[in-house]
Design a protein around this motif. Structure first.
Motif, PDB file in Angstrom:
ATOM      1  N   LEU A 184      39.191  42.139  34.914  1.00 23.75           N
ATOM      2  CA  LEU A 184      40.621  41.909  35.140  1.00 23.75           C
ATOM      3  C   LEU A 184      41.514  42.993  34.548  1.00 23.75           C
ATOM      4  O   LEU A 184      42.681  43.091  34.896  1.00 23.75           O
ATOM      5  CB  LEU A 184      40.972  40.557  34.512  1.00 23.75           C
ATOM      6  N   ASP A 210      33.875  38.566  40.500  1.00 25.98           N
ATOM      7  CA  ASP A 210      35.103  39.283  40.151  1.00 25.98           C
ATOM      8  C   ASP A 210      34.810  40.736  39.784  1.00 25.98           C
ATOM      9  O   ASP A 210      35.539  41.641  40.166  1.00 25.98           O
ATOM     10  CB  ASP A 210      35.823  38.571  39.001  1.00 25.98           C
TER      11      ASP A 210
ATOM     12  N   GLY B  38      39.990  34.213  38.999  1.00 24.46           N
ATOM     13  CA  GLY B  38      38.930  34.331  37.994  1.00 24.46           C
ATOM     14  C   GLY B  38      39.332  33.763  36.648  1.00 24.46           C
ATOM     15  O   GLY B  38      38.986  34.318  35.606  1.00 24.46           O
ATOM     16  N   ASP B 103      45.022  35.483  44.268  1.00 28.44           N
ATOM     17  CA  ASP B 103      44.685  36.195  43.032  1.00 28.44           C
ATOM     18  C   ASP B 103      45.924  36.330  42.120  1.00 28.44           C
ATOM     19  O   ASP B 103      45.964  37.179  41.243  1.00 28.44           O
ATOM     20  CB  ASP B 103      44.048  37.562  43.321  1.00 28.44           C
TER      21      ASP B 103
END
Lengths: 285, 113
Positions: A184, A210, B38, B103
């Motif tokens: 991320l 991810d 996520g 997202d």
């Protein structure tokens, strides 16, 4: 601290020097103390009061701000810095034990004769990995995240002060061994490179999508072990492309050197021409 | 995963906004966390409680909207709904999908006193 994975960001150590990174202290931190301020160039928050709410004394304030805005501003600054310097920055991510540091040692050894190379090593504790890199003659800065499970862009900005980057150089960031959290956080790199070894499962890209979505390249490492394993490389690669159809995938062995011509060629084709005959950049002490 | 860092960002954004708007206490915080972002929601809630302690956001109600995942399917030439990454297009079975929604990771609004 998060009890899910143990991540917490009280402070980090850069080459052994403690840096405060707390963002939760109630009292406002001064510019000197605060490690994660928004960069000066960050646009002002577009917050505005819009309407009265149920409670007379309260009001709703529209915020509309990304949680990663501060990190991403630092990442943009890092990216601008790399662009201005003519440095290619690659962020290496993987599970612990995929052979990332061994792969990095072989990679920097192969490149250092041709162009300046530097490394930022991220680990929760120890300087073992930076020591392994320095043993090759390539400068390395160790960032210890403490309980933190990933590197963030301001840590890279800080670490860059300890590396002299020059045109045509390649900077590798070895992220904390963790296939989840680093996905991320943009550090300002040109590409995230995910490393997956054949001693792991073929379905890892599906279990940790991810990271494989965030990466541009996957290196399938330890292919010298394939004769001894039931690992299905084609299936693994197909799984990775299910998550990210545009992935570039290379098969390598950091031990035997198989596949390194292709991997080093990939780096060479993306790096700028070296400004001067190849020498490792000097670490400032 | 990285929920502690995200919770700290929430608190930082909330306090920053509250100060700019002359508030002293925040009673609710609304986030947008997409289905493909996520993020483990329960972990984020736990971390927010810890990260907000001693701040203007302490005790604030945390409301979380979960926008659905959406992707552009290249063979179909249209947007389709997806619930997780690595999933096939529900119409044609292709994996040639480009995520276009779900997202989000955003503080949408706060209730300020």
């Amino acid at each position: 601290m998060c009890t899910t994975c143990g991540c917490g960001t009280d402070h980090v150590h850069i080459d052994g020097v403690s840096q405060l990174v707390s963002r939760t202290t109630a009292a406002p931190l001064s510019g000197e103390e605060r490690f994660f301020p928004m960069p000066a160039s960050t646009p002002a928050v577009g917050a505005m009061a819009v309407h009265a709410h149920g409670t007379p004394a309260s009001r709703i304030v529209q915020v509309e701000r990304d949680l990663l805005a501060a990190n991403d501003s630092w990442a943009r600054r890092n990216r601008d810095r790399f662009r201005a310097l003519g440095t290619l920055c690659l962020n290496l991510v993987s599970s612990p034990g995929s052979g990332k540091t061994t792969l990095l040692v072989r990679t920097v050894t192969g490149l250092a004769a041709r162009r300046p190379v530097g490394v930022i090593e991220g680990d929760q504790q120890t300087s073992n990995d930076a020591d392994r890199i320095r043993a090759t003659g390539v400068p390395a800065v160790q960032v210890n995240t403490g309980k933190g499970c990933h590197l963030e862009a301001p840590m890279i900005a800080r670490a860059l002060d300890g590396l002299a980057l020059t045109a045509g150089g390649v900077l590798f960031i070895e992220n904390v061994g963790n296939l989840v959290c680093p996905a991320l956080f943009d550090l300002g790199e040109a590409h995230k490179v995910a490393i997956l070894s054949v001693t792991e499962g073929e379905d890892k890209p599906l279990k940790y999508p991810d990271m494989f979505r965030a990466a541009d390249v996957v290196l399938v490492n330890k292919i010298d072990l394939l004769p001894y394993l039931d690992f299905d490389v084609e299936l693994c690669e197909a799984n990775a492309r299910r998550v990210n159809p545009s992935l570039e995938i290379m098969r390598v062995s950091a031990k035997s050197g198989d596949g390194f011509d292709e991997w080093l060629g990939w780096i060479e084709s993306r790096a700028r021409p070296a400004a001067s005959p190849a020498r490792g950049s000097e670490a400032r002490t | 995963m990285h929920e502690m860092s995200l919770a700290e960002s929430v608190v930082q954004i909330v306090e920053d906004t509250a100060r700019r708007n002359g508030g002293t206490r925040v009673s609710s915080v609304t986030l947008e966390i997409g289905a493909l972002a996520g993020v483990e929601i329960e972990a984020l809630r736990f971390c927010f409680d810890a990260a907000s302690r001693g701040t203007m956001a302490a005790g604030a109600m945390l409301m979380i909207d979960r926008p659905e995942g959406a992707a552009w399917c290249m063979p179909c030439g249209e947007t389709v709904r997806v619930t997780s990454l690595g999933e096939a297009c529900p119409r044609c079975g292709s994996y040639q999908l480009q995520v276009t929604g779900g997202d989000e990771l955003r503080v949408r609004e706060i209730e300020l006193h």
